[in-house]
Design a protein around this motif. Structure first.
Motif, PDB file in Angstrom:
ATOM      1  N   VAL A 167       0.832  -1.207   0.000  1.00 36.24           N
ATOM      2  CA  VAL A 167       0.000   0.000   0.000  1.00 36.24           C
ATOM      3  C   VAL A 167       0.867   1.258   0.000  1.00 36.24           C
ATOM      4  O   VAL A 167       0.587   2.227  -0.711  1.00 36.24           O
ATOM      5  N   VAL A 168       1.950   1.227   0.795  1.00 35.79           N
ATOM      6  CA  VAL A 168       2.838   2.393   0.824  1.00 35.79           C
ATOM      7  C   VAL A 168       3.455   2.618  -0.561  1.00 35.79           C
ATOM      8  O   VAL A 168       3.518   3.741  -1.058  1.00 35.79           O
ATOM      9  N   CYS A 169       3.877   1.523  -1.207  1.00 35.07           N
ATOM     10  CA  CYS A 169       4.448   1.646  -2.554  1.00 35.07           C
ATOM     11  C   CYS A 169       3.422   2.223  -3.528  1.00 35.07           C
ATOM     12  O   CYS A 169       3.747   3.052  -4.376  1.00 35.07           O
ATOM     13  N   TYR A 170       2.173   1.782  -3.411  1.00 33.20           N
ATOM     14  CA  TYR A 170       1.148   2.272  -4.335  1.00 33.20           C
ATOM     15  C   TYR A 170       0.909   3.752  -4.145  1.00 33.20           C
ATOM     16  O   TYR A 170       0.557   4.473  -5.076  1.00 33.20           O
ATOM     17  N   LEU A 171       1.128   4.204  -2.902  1.00 36.94           N
ATOM     18  CA  LEU A 171       0.959   5.622  -2.627  1.00 36.94           C
ATOM     19  C   LEU A 171       2.099   6.420  -3.263  1.00 36.94           C
ATOM     20  O   LEU A 171       1.892   7.484  -3.840  1.00 36.94           O
ATOM     21  N   VAL A 172       3.299   5.857  -3.161  1.00 38.84           N
ATOM     22  CA  VAL A 172       4.476   6.600  -3.603  1.00 38.84           C
ATOM     23  C   VAL A 172       4.673   6.493  -5.123  1.00 38.84           C
ATOM     24  O   VAL A 172       5.055   7.458  -5.771  1.00 38.84           O
ATOM     25  N   PHE A 173       4.406   5.310  -5.673  1.00 41.73           N
ATOM     26  CA  PHE A 173       4.652   5.100  -7.104  1.00 41.73           C
ATOM     27  C   PHE A 173       3.333   4.980  -7.861  1.00 41.73           C
ATOM     28  O   PHE A 173       2.522   4.105  -7.568  1.00 41.73           O
ATOM     29  N   ILE A 174       3.133   5.850  -8.828  1.00 38.70           N
ATOM     30  CA  ILE A 174       1.934   5.770  -9.649  1.00 38.70           C
ATOM     31  C   ILE A 174       2.331   5.151 -10.983  1.00 38.70           C
ATOM     32  O   ILE A 174       3.195   5.694 -11.686  1.00 38.70           O
ATOM     33  N   ALA A 175       1.727   4.028 -11.314  1.00 36.44           N
ATOM     34  CA  ALA A 175       2.065   3.424 -12.597  1.00 36.44           C
ATOM     35  C   ALA A 175       0.864   2.687 -13.151  1.00 36.44           C
ATOM     36  O   ALA A 175       0.035   2.172 -12.406  1.00 36.44           O
ATOM     37  N   TYR A 176       0.766   2.689 -14.446  1.00 34.08           N
ATOM     38  CA  TYR A 176      -0.242   1.885 -15.130  1.00 34.08           C
ATOM     39  C   TYR A 176       0.423   0.629 -15.673  1.00 34.08           C
ATOM     40  O   TYR A 176       1.602   0.650 -16.016  1.00 34.08           O
ATOM     41  N   GLY A 177      -0.355  -0.453 -15.778  1.00 28.08           N
ATOM     42  CA  GLY A 177       0.174  -1.703 -16.296  1.00 28.08           C
ATOM     43  C   GLY A 177       0.286  -1.683 -17.813  1.00 28.08           C
ATOM     44  O   GLY A 177      -0.196  -0.767 -18.466  1.00 28.08           O
ATOM     45  N   PRO A 178       0.942  -2.718 -18.376  1.00 23.82           N
ATOM     46  CA  PRO A 178       1.172  -2.754 -19.832  1.00 23.82           C
ATOM     47  C   PRO A 178      -0.111  -2.640 -20.651  1.00 23.82           C
ATOM     48  O   PRO A 178      -0.115  -2.000 -21.705  1.00 23.82           O
ATOM     49  N   ARG A 179      -1.218  -3.217 -20.168  1.00 19.29           N
ATOM     50  CA  ARG A 179      -2.444  -3.174 -20.972  1.00 19.29           C
ATOM     51  C   ARG A 179      -2.929  -1.747 -21.167  1.00 19.29           C
ATOM     52  O   ARG A 179      -3.692  -1.459 -22.075  1.00 19.29           O
ATOM     53  N   ASN A 180      -2.479  -0.826 -20.272  1.00 26.34           N
ATOM     54  CA  ASN A 180      -2.907   0.560 -20.387  1.00 26.34           C
ATOM     55  C   ASN A 180      -1.970   1.411 -21.211  1.00 26.34           C
ATOM     56  O   ASN A 180      -2.259   2.561 -21.482  1.00 26.34           O
ATOM     57  N   LEU A 181      -0.829   0.855 -21.595  1.00 33.92           N
ATOM     58  CA  LEU A 181       0.125   1.664 -22.354  1.00 33.92           C
ATOM     59  C   LEU A 181       0.438   1.074 -23.721  1.00 33.92           C
ATOM     60  O   LEU A 181       0.492   1.791 -24.703  1.00 33.92           O
ATOM     61  N   LEU A 182       0.649  -0.237 -23.778  1.00 31.44           N
ATOM     62  CA  LEU A 182       1.069  -0.840 -25.045  1.00 31.44           C
ATOM     63  C   LEU A 182      -0.161  -1.306 -25.816  1.00 31.44           C
ATOM     64  O   LEU A 182      -0.309  -2.483 -26.099  1.00 31.44           O
ATOM     65  N   VAL A 183      -1.056  -0.369 -26.157  1.00 30.10           N
ATOM     66  CA  VAL A 183      -2.337  -0.770 -26.738  1.00 30.10           C
ATOM     67  C   VAL A 183      -2.217  -1.597 -27.993  1.00 30.10           C
ATOM     68  O   VAL A 183      -2.973  -2.526 -28.207  1.00 30.10           O
ATOM     69  N   GLU A 184      -1.246  -1.244 -28.849  1.00 31.99           N
ATOM     70  CA  GLU A 184      -1.205  -1.927 -30.142  1.00 31.99           C
ATOM     71  C   GLU A 184      -0.587  -3.318 -30.024  1.00 31.99           C
ATOM     72  O   GLU A 184      -0.750  -4.140 -30.896  1.00 31.99           O
ATOM     73  N   GLN A 185       0.131  -3.560 -28.883  1.00 30.27           N
ATOM     74  CA  GLN A 185       0.828  -4.831 -28.776  1.00 30.27           C
ATOM     75  C   GLN A 185       0.230  -5.730 -27.703  1.00 30.27           C
ATOM     76  O   GLN A 185       0.154  -6.935 -27.874  1.00 30.27           O
ATOM     77  N   VAL A 186      -0.173  -5.127 -26.585  1.00 31.00           N
ATOM     78  CA  VAL A 186      -0.610  -5.950 -25.461  1.00 31.00           C
ATOM     79  C   VAL A 186      -2.119  -5.938 -25.359  1.00 31.00           C
ATOM     80  O   VAL A 186      -2.756  -4.902 -25.410  1.00 31.00           O
ATOM     81  N   GLU A 187      -2.671  -7.106 -25.222  1.00 29.23           N
ATOM     82  CA  GLU A 187      -4.091  -7.196 -24.989  1.00 29.23           C
ATOM     83  C   GLU A 187      -4.318  -7.376 -23.502  1.00 29.23           C
ATOM     84  O   GLU A 187      -3.619  -8.135 -22.850  1.00 29.23           O
ATOM     85  N   GLY A 188      -5.282  -6.661 -22.957  1.00 27.89           N
ATOM     86  CA  GLY A 188      -5.648  -6.909 -21.570  1.00 27.89           C
ATOM     87  C   GLY A 188      -6.518  -8.147 -21.569  1.00 27.89           C
ATOM     88  O   GLY A 188      -7.725  -8.078 -21.526  1.00 27.89           O
ATOM     89  N   LEU A 189      -5.875  -9.324 -21.650  1.00 28.27           N
ATOM     90  CA  LEU A 189      -6.617 -10.556 -21.959  1.00 28.27           C
ATOM     91  C   LEU A 189      -7.724 -10.841 -20.957  1.00 28.27           C
ATOM     92  O   LEU A 189      -8.813 -11.252 -21.323  1.00 28.27           O
ATOM     93  N   LEU A 190      -7.436 -10.588 -19.674  1.00 28.30           N
ATOM     94  CA  LEU A 190      -8.461 -10.856 -18.675  1.00 28.30           C
ATOM     95  C   LEU A 190      -9.664  -9.954 -18.921  1.00 28.30           C
ATOM     96  O   LEU A 190     -10.792 -10.298 -18.615  1.00 28.30           O
ATOM     97  N   PHE A 191      -9.377  -8.781 -19.521  1.00 27.41           N
ATOM     98  CA  PHE A 191     -10.407  -7.777 -19.626  1.00 27.41           C
ATOM     99  C   PHE A 191     -11.215  -7.916 -20.899  1.00 27.41           C
ATOM    100  O   PHE A 191     -12.369  -7.539 -20.945  1.00 27.41           O
ATOM    101  N   THR A 192     -10.594  -8.456 -21.947  1.00 24.88           N
ATOM    102  CA  THR A 192     -11.360  -8.607 -23.175  1.00 24.88           C
ATOM    103  C   THR A 192     -11.992  -9.988 -23.262  1.00 24.88           C
ATOM    104  O   THR A 192     -13.050 -10.149 -23.831  1.00 24.88           O
ATOM    105  N   GLN A 193     -11.347 -10.998 -22.686  1.00 27.69           N
ATOM    106  CA  GLN A 193     -11.834 -12.351 -22.922  1.00 27.69           C
ATOM    107  C   GLN A 193     -12.636 -12.932 -21.769  1.00 27.69           C
ATOM    108  O   GLN A 193     -13.513 -13.731 -21.980  1.00 27.69           O
TER     109      GLN A 193
END
Lengths: 296, 587
Positions: free
Chosen positions: A158-184
């Motif tokens: 939780v402390v790390c989540y507060l200090v570091f803000i990051a999005y996962g690959p599915r939110n950045l590499l749209v043309e390459q990465v599929e958010g498989l859990l989210f689409t399928q």
């Protein structure tokens, strides 16, 4: 949708738990536990009490965490992407692929279905079963170790989540990465979205918890030899699934493994410590005295 | 893969560069040390995550890959939508951003986007910090004329934008939606994009609650029509607040809305006397001419004269600047003087949401809220969440669960339902199409389609992305619909920061963007490339899209040809060290 999926998760995991309890813990230990369950619950109670502050932290983290994080945290998505792009350099020095892209290039529907269920059901089972198994032991240390290690994972996470803000690959590499859990496997989203925020990426708490569970399984290999390979297989699957499903960067996973190991160390360190009110008071007095003596 | 290999190349080049530096001859050390060193230029592209806008992320990656190839260290920096808008529009903390301009139908909107005097203000008014006296003159001139003259000047302005490139227009993505028709019919093309679209619906069955899905929870927490960082296109707050006139799609003349009628004067610049309809605020008080006069005063300076410098509305700035003065003549009558002789332009000035004075007057005090640079002048009006949202719209706020849902109910005392709808076509008035509208946040667009398929909702309130189209088509019971909206994707440059201060740098930057590839791949073909912000009669013949931009993409199929971009940067006066673009300051 949320309730039906949550009930489905609970139902399926329960079946696994019953089967595993009967085969791994065994009838003898269960009978013994039933006879002495009062003492065992009493021994475990202080550790269950640890849950209360954790739940408060969880509530705070969910309500104000994301907003607070955007105010005080640092955005590291770009760096995670850069580091991930270098990790496979030894394998592909010519054109190094992103780890997640490389994993997803091997995707098939069956593999996706496997990793999606491991990410949801397998993970919950991997974390809940040790609690049952260690409650069924005649000595309390493994249970205490587990409770403290889980708590440490969560708090540090939780402390790390507060200090570091990051999005996962599915939110950045749209043309390459599929958010498989989210689409399928859309139905799972209603549960994952309810328990997690999409900027809670670094480190991977799925990974750290799974690593913790697997390391603890090794620590009880004499009692539950069968649990070691199962926990290891599940932990590795959970770790791969976080990347395969486009949820975490490989860097999140590497730091998650570190956090999982650290949490087990913390669990060992404090397994003889009784979290009682008097204990806390004593400790505080000790600190106060130490400060006073330093001031003199 | 291009970006990754370039990143590694850069790493190796840096290491090699360091070795060369250390082997410098001792005699020259003093001369050398006195000079500042060069470093690779690095740029940050601000955007939102793919869960909010996959198109913007695709464009950001496309631009980052191509700039990396040209030797510019580029990082894509995704942030949540409200943080993104706050950084770009309020704090001006960005190098380059990828975004969508909310609505642009009239050339006058370009005046608020580019007017030099607005560059220190907060909001959609000149976020680029662009400053050019010649452009300012043109932007003022288009207000003073009408007809073909206005078209000519608008052409000049758009040509000027192409020369200067404070922002680079990429094209328009179709608004895609999916609707169920078993409970409600009459869905407009592309779904519910404007407040008036909600009025076009008809009941198809017994159901009286319209169930809509939201992609994000902003409206569940903030319902302030002036809070620019929480508004995308302002459709939902537009349901709660009424303007004097509305111009729905497909209507030629603006419709008198809160205004019962408008009597124009033959003066230059023009003026009009507006009579108001008899209609209450959601809290029961009457909407009066004083409220209207207050609104224009307030939007021009939300501090109401408290601060030395006015704090104008961060949104619809150009609309407000069209109104010169408002005089209250009676409880339901006021006279408005405009800054333009052009009547159709003056109508724009009448399309801002009218606010109740008894609620907003006290919001003129200084705000003390974290998240925004506190040294800048901010009033409560701009940061208040306005949860109760008392307006005069045909829907009123009922209840909300933060991050989860919001419900609006039909406002029965609204003039549309009480026979006072003169001048408004019957299709917008008459019987109430629904009693309630329930908005529910869903975790993703795939989830939205799933909920629609199960019959638990009628349509999404937001647009859907192109990648979801096959799923819509494959799903029984829902149908896809689309329209071309008036919002365009663009790359915004912060002209306050070197080297983006240099128009030649921005020109070469623009040539790193392949509009055809963006429409084909990011929008999956559901869109139209364009290099100018306006459409229809406002687009000069020579700037109509013909497959190649007037400043063409320096490459093919989305990938730049490195020798061409490096040449372009070199002839713009930039220097290379190996394959890195270097500058003295590294900025």
């Amino acid at each position: 949708m949320f309730l039906s999926t949550a009930a489905q998760v609970a139902g399926i995991v329960s079946v696994f738990l019953v089967v595993a309890t009967v085969t791994i813990v065994g009838p003898d230990r269960l009978r013994e536990t039933r006879r002495t369950y009062r003492e065992r619950l009493a021994a475990a109670a202080p550790y269950v009490g640890l849950l209360v502050p954790l739940l408060v932290v969880n509530k705070l983290a969910r309500d104000i965490g994301p907003e607070l994080s955007w105010l005080v945290g640092i955005r590291i998505t770009g760096w995670l992407q850069t580091i991930d792009g270098l990790l496979l350099w030894p394998l592909y020095p010519e054109a190094t692929p992103q780890v997640v892209v490389w994993l997803q290039s091997m995707a098939t529907p069956a593999v996706t279905a496997y990793f999606s269920s491991v990410y949801v059901y397998g993970y919950v089972f991997l974390l809940v079963f040790p609690i049952i198994a260690y409650m069924s032991l005649s000595y309390p240390e493994p249970f205490r170790r587990t409770a403290i290690a889980y708590g440490a994972n969560y708090l540090i996470g939780v402390v790390c989540y507060l200090v570091f803000i990051a999005y996962g690959p599915r939110n950045l590499l749209v043309e390459q990465v599929e958010g498989l859990l989210f689409t399928q496997h859309t139905q799972y989203q209603f549960v994952t979205a309810a328990v997690n925020n999409e900027t809670n990426v670094f480190p991977s708490l799925h990974t750290s918890m799974a690593v913790t569970a697997a390391l603890l399984a090794w620590s009880t290999r004499d009692e539950y030899p069968l649990w070691v390979p199962i926990a290891t297989l599940l932990a590795v699957s959970v770790i791969v699934s976080t990347m395969y499903l486009g949820i975490h960067w490989a860097t999140d996973v590497i730091f998650g493994i570190g956090l999982g190991w650290l949490s087990v160390v913390i669990g060992y360190r404090f397994e003889d410590w009784q979290p009682t009110l008097t204990g806390v008071k004593l400790r505080l007095t000790g600190i106060r005295n130490a400060i006073r003596s330093r001031q003199r | 893969m291009a970006a990754e290999s370039v990143t590694r190349r850069r790493f190796l080049a840096t290491t090699a560069g360091a070795l060369v530096t250390t082997s410098g001859c001792v005699g020259g050390v003093q001369n050398l040390a006195g000079r500042s060193r060069t470093a690779q230029l690095s740029l940050r592209i601000s955007t939102v995550p793919a869960s909010e806008d996959p198109y913007a992320v695709w464009i950001a990656n496309h631009l980052a890959d191509n700039l990396e190839a040209s030797g510019v260290d580029t990082i894509v920096d995704p942030m949540s939508y409200d943080v993104f808008l706050r950084e770009v529009l309020i704090n001006h903390e960005f190098d380059i951003y990828i975004g969508r301009y909310p609505r642009l139908r009239d050339p006058d909107e370009l005046r608020s986007m580019l007017y030099s005097a607005y560059s220190e203000e907060q909001g959609w008014q000149n976020p680029f910090g662009f400053s050019d006296p010649g452009t300012d003159e043109l932007l003022d001139e288009q207000r003073a004329v009408s007809g073909d003259d206005r078209i000519d000047i608008t052409n000049e302005i758009q040509q000027q934008i192409l020369n200067e490139q404070p922002f680079v227009v990429l094209g328009v993505a179709d608004r895609i939606s999916a609707v169920r028709t078993d409970r409600f019919s009459g869905w407009p093309d592309g779904g519910l994009d404007n407040p008036t679209d909600y009025l076009l619906l008809d009941r198809a069955g017994e159901e009286t609650t319209l169930e809509l899905l939201l992609q994000n929870g902003r409206i569940t927490e903030n319902r302030n029509p002036l809070a620019v960082e929480y508004r995308d296109r302002g459709t939902l707050v537009g349901l709660l607040y009424e303007p004097l006139v509305r111009t729905p799609d497909g209507v030629d003349e603006p419709l008198p809305w809160l205004a019962r009628d408008i009597a124009w004067e033959e003066s230059e610049p023009t003026a009009a006397t507006v009579r108001l309809r008899e209609t209450p605020w959601h809290d029961g008080r009457s909407v009066t001419a004083d409220d209207v006069a207050f609104t224009y005063e307030f939007l021009a300076d939300t501090s109401l004269g408290e601060y030395d410098t006015a704090v104008p509305t961060p949104w619809r700035r150009s609309h407000v600047s069209l109104v010169e003065s408002v005089t209250v003549e009676a409880n339901d009558r006021l006279r408005i003087e405009f800054t333009t002789p052009n009547r159709s332009l003056a109508y724009r000035g009448l399309s801002v949401p009218i606010l109740p004075e008894h609620i907003w007057r006290e919001r003129s005090d200084a705000a003390d809220l974290a998240g925004v640079d506190l040294s800048s002048r901010t009033t409560s009006a701009l940061v208040d969440p306005n949860e109760a949202a008392v307006g005069s719209g045909f829907l009123q706020f009922d209840a909300a669960v933060p991050k989860e849902s919001v419900s609006l109910t039909v406002f029965p005392e609204h003039f549309l339902w009480n026979g006072d709808a003169n001048g408004i076509p019957a299709r917008f008035g008459g019987t109430q199409p629904f009693d309630r509208v329930e908005f529910t946040v869903v975790p993703s667009q795939d989830a939205a389609v799933e909920v629609l398929a199960e019959g638990d909702a009628d349509a999404p309130a937001d647009r859907l992305q192109a990648s979801i189209v096959p799923r819509i088509i494959d799903t029984e019971g829902i149908s896809m619909t689309r329209r071309v909206p008036s919002s365009f994707y663009h790359v915004g440059c912060n002209c306050r920061r070197a080297p983006l201060t240099d128009p030649r740098f921005r020109q070469v930057l623009a040539q790193h963007l392949d509009r055809s590839a963006i429409v084909d791949e990011a929008f999956d073909g559901h869109g139209t490339p364009s290099e100018v912000p306006l459409r229809g009669k406002w687009v000069p013949k020579e700037l109509e899209w013909n497959g190649t931009a007037s400043r063409p993409f320096l490459g093919s199929d989305g990938d730049v040809a490195v020798e061409r971009t490096q040449d372009a940067f070199r002839s713009a006066g930039y220097q290379y060290d190996g394959d890195q673009l270097v500058r003295r300051s590294g900025q």
